[in-house]
Structures are given as C-alpha cells and as structure tokens.
Scaffold this motif. Structure first.
Motif, mmCIF file in Angstrom:
data_model
loop_
_atom_site.group_PDB
_atom_site.id
_atom_site.type_symbol
_atom_site.label_atom_id
_atom_site.label_comp_id
_atom_site.label_asym_id
_atom_site.label_seq_id
_atom_site.Cartn_x
_atom_site.Cartn_y
_atom_site.Cartn_z
ATOM 1 N N THR A 91 0.846 -1.193 0.000
ATOM 2 C CA THR A 91 0.000 0.000 0.000
ATOM 3 C C THR A 91 0.882 1.244 0.000
ATOM 4 N N LEU A 92 0.305 2.358 -0.420
ATOM 5 C CA LEU A 92 1.055 3.614 -0.445
ATOM 6 C C LEU A 92 1.557 4.002 0.947
ATOM 7 N N PRO A 93 0.698 3.927 1.998
ATOM 8 C CA PRO A 93 1.214 4.260 3.333
ATOM 9 C C PRO A 93 2.376 3.347 3.758
ATOM 10 N N GLU A 94 2.258 2.033 3.468
ATOM 11 C CA GLU A 94 3.329 1.094 3.804
ATOM 12 C C GLU A 94 4.613 1.470 3.053
ATOM 13 N N LYS A 95 4.471 1.798 1.762
ATOM 14 C CA LYS A 95 5.627 2.181 0.948
ATOM 15 C C LYS A 95 6.300 3.434 1.510
ATOM 16 N N LEU A 96 5.494 4.432 1.843
ATOM 17 C CA LEU A 96 6.049 5.688 2.345
ATOM 18 C C LEU A 96 6.722 5.511 3.701
ATOM 19 N N ILE A 97 6.063 4.799 4.602
ATOM 20 C CA ILE A 97 6.619 4.605 5.946
ATOM 21 C C ILE A 97 7.884 3.754 5.887
ATOM 22 N N GLN A 98 7.810 2.640 5.173
ATOM 23 C CA GLN A 98 8.965 1.749 5.088
ATOM 24 C C GLN A 98 10.118 2.422 4.330
ATOM 25 N N GLY A 99 9.805 3.117 3.261
ATOM 26 C CA GLY A 99 10.832 3.845 2.515
ATOM 27 C C GLY A 99 11.522 4.882 3.385
ATOM 28 N N ALA A 100 10.734 5.625 4.165
ATOM 29 C CA ALA A 100 11.308 6.632 5.067
ATOM 30 C C ALA A 100 12.191 5.977 6.121
ATOM 31 N N ARG A 101 11.754 4.843 6.662
ATOM 32 C CA ARG A 101 12.563 4.133 7.658
ATOM 33 C C ARG A 101 13.895 3.677 7.067
ATOM 34 N N ILE A 102 13.832 3.156 5.848
ATOM 35 C CA ILE A 102 15.049 2.683 5.191
ATOM 36 C C ILE A 102 16.013 3.847 4.969
ATOM 37 N N TYR A 103 15.503 4.939 4.397
ATOM 38 C CA TYR A 103 16.368 6.096 4.151
ATOM 39 C C TYR A 103 16.930 6.658 5.454
ATOM 40 N N LEU A 104 16.129 6.681 6.512
ATOM 41 C CA LEU A 104 16.602 7.168 7.801
ATOM 42 C C LEU A 104 17.718 6.277 8.344
ATOM 43 N N ARG A 105 17.535 4.972 8.242
ATOM 44 C CA ARG A 105 18.579 4.047 8.707
ATOM 45 C C ARG A 105 19.848 4.175 7.878
ATOM 46 N N VAL A 106 19.702 4.325 6.569
ATOM 47 C CA VAL A 106 20.877 4.506 5.709
ATOM 48 C C VAL A 106 21.651 5.735 6.160
ATOM 49 N N ALA A 107 20.955 6.834 6.363
ATOM 50 C CA ALA A 107 21.612 8.076 6.785
ATOM 51 C C ALA A 107 22.247 7.913 8.166
ATOM 52 N N THR A 108 21.518 7.304 9.089
ATOM 53 C CA THR A 108 22.030 7.107 10.447
ATOM 54 C C THR A 108 23.268 6.226 10.442
ATOM 55 N N ASN A 109 23.213 5.104 9.708
ATOM 56 C CA ASN A 109 24.363 4.200 9.640
ATOM 57 C C ASN A 109 25.566 4.881 8.998
ATOM 58 N N PHE A 110 25.318 5.637 7.946
ATOM 59 C CA PHE A 110 26.404 6.335 7.268
ATOM 60 C C PHE A 110 27.044 7.372 8.197
ATOM 61 N N LEU A 111 26.219 8.142 8.889
ATOM 62 C CA LEU A 111 26.754 9.163 9.798
ATOM 63 C C LEU A 111 27.524 8.545 10.964
ATOM 64 N N SER A 112 27.020 7.429 11.493
ATOM 65 C CA SER A 112 27.736 6.795 12.608
ATOM 66 C C SER A 112 29.078 6.241 12.134
ATOM 67 N N GLU A 113 29.153 5.752 10.903
ATOM 68 C CA GLU A 113 30.428 5.288 10.353
ATOM 69 C C GLU A 113 31.385 6.462 10.160
ATOM 70 N N GLN A 114 30.857 7.599 9.734
ATOM 71 C CA GLN A 114 31.705 8.773 9.536
ATOM 72 C C GLN A 114 32.276 9.263 10.873
ATOM 73 N N ARG A 115 31.477 9.200 11.915
ATOM 74 C CA ARG A 115 31.944 9.616 13.243
ATOM 75 C C ARG A 115 33.029 8.686 13.749
ATOM 76 N N LYS A 116 32.859 7.380 13.515
ATOM 77 C CA LYS A 116 33.861 6.408 13.936
ATOM 78 C C LYS A 116 35.179 6.627 13.211
ATOM 79 N N ALA A 117 35.081 6.993 11.940
ATOM 80 C CA ALA A 117 36.281 7.199 11.126
ATOM 81 C C ALA A 117 37.024 8.473 11.505
#
Length: 182
Positions: free
Chosen positions: A155-181
């Motif tokens: 469904t559109l709501p599922e797509k939007l919510i899950q897509g936002a969660r994925i993008y948020l996790r990608v950004a969070t994981n990337f930023l935490s790796e940058q801080r570690k480096a």
C-alpha cells in the motif's frame, strides 16, 4: 578526434562514479531493510550467521559486500575485498550503469547474460528477491516497475513509511560510520 575522446573518457568516469555511489547506497539500504522489514528478514533467515554477499563489477569495478550478523540482519562492510559466500558479478561497468540507473531490470540483465553468479543459485535468487523488495520501497513506483520483474502489492502508506525508515537508517548508519572514522 581528441575532443571526442576526452568527452568519452569524462562520460566513462561519470558512469563509474555513479555506479560506485549506487553500490554504496544499495549496500547500505540492504543493511537497513534487513533491520526493518519482516518479509526480508524471513527471506534472509535461510542464510547462516557470517554469510557474506557481494556484488561487484568486472574486472576491477566498484562493488558492495554485506555480512549476516548474529541478530539476522546484514551489516554493510566498507572493505569489499576478499571472498564472499555468494558473489554476483556484473560483467561490465556499462551493464552496471544500466541496472543501477534502472534502465534494465535485474531479471532482464540475468536473461541478457550480463551477470555471473559465483555461489549457490538459490541464494542468488533470494538476494535478488531482497533487492527487488528494496527497490519497491525506495524508488517511485513508476521507476520501480521498470527496475523489477514484478511489483509487490504494497500500500502507499506502507511504501512511504517503510521507505522513510530505510532512508533514515541509511543516513544514520552512514553518519555513525563517519563519526567512527573521524
């Protein structure tokens, strides 16, 4: 003639940079969806702990590598060197560009012999299903329908919510790796 050659080299470098960037994004997004989506978690549960998956462009092109963690999710590995349990090789940077710019689906690329699998074929099919589900969530539907063989019923709501969660996790994981480096 020289101008044409320089133009061709610039285009080739731009495509290589695009593919390298997209490999990073796709790898990190696979990590994120393996932490977020129950269907993906069920799909990937067949893999043992420490199972490694890689996707690389031949001969020495960019790639990605993930390892299955104890909790069942996949972890993006910044160093994609070494052997993997399953590697999908894309035969040429042009083929990778067509796939990662969503001009050609993974299924079509396989059918057109643009990829080689080193490892268990059933494991490769599982990973392709995970990639397809990921693309369904993070791409606009029109683009995703071109990129994957069969668009899932979400469904559109599922797509939007899950897509936002994925993008948020990608950004969070990337930023935490940058801080570690740093």
């Amino acid at each position: 003639m020289r101008i044409q050659q320089l133009k061709s080299q610039a285009i080739s470098r731009a495509k290589r940079l695009y593919v390298a960037t997209m490999m990073q994004v796709v790898g990190r997004a696979l990590q994120a969806i393996s932490q977020e989506d129950n269907e993906i978690q069920r799909e990937l549960s067949a893999f043992p702990e420490n199972f490694t998956f890689a996707m690389k462009v031949l001969p020495t092109g960019p790639g990605l590598m993930l390892r299955k963690a104890a909790d069942g999710s996949f972890t993006f590995l910044s160093d994609s060197e070494g052997e993997a349990d399953l590697t999908i090789y894309i035969k040429h940077i042009e083929h990778a560009f067509r796939m990662l710019s969503f001009q050609e689906s993974t299924a079509t690329a396989f059918a057109n012999d643009r990829m080689v699998v080193d490892g268990d074929i059933s494991s490769a099919v599982r990973m392709v299903r995970a990639l397809n589900r990921l693309e369904a969530f993070i791409l606009p539907k029109l683009v995703a329908e071109m990129a994957i063989k069969e668009y899932p019923s979400i469904t559109l709501p599922e797509k939007l919510i899950q897509g936002a969660r994925i993008y948020l996790r990608v950004a969070t994981n990337f930023l935490s790796e940058q801080r570690k480096a740093a």
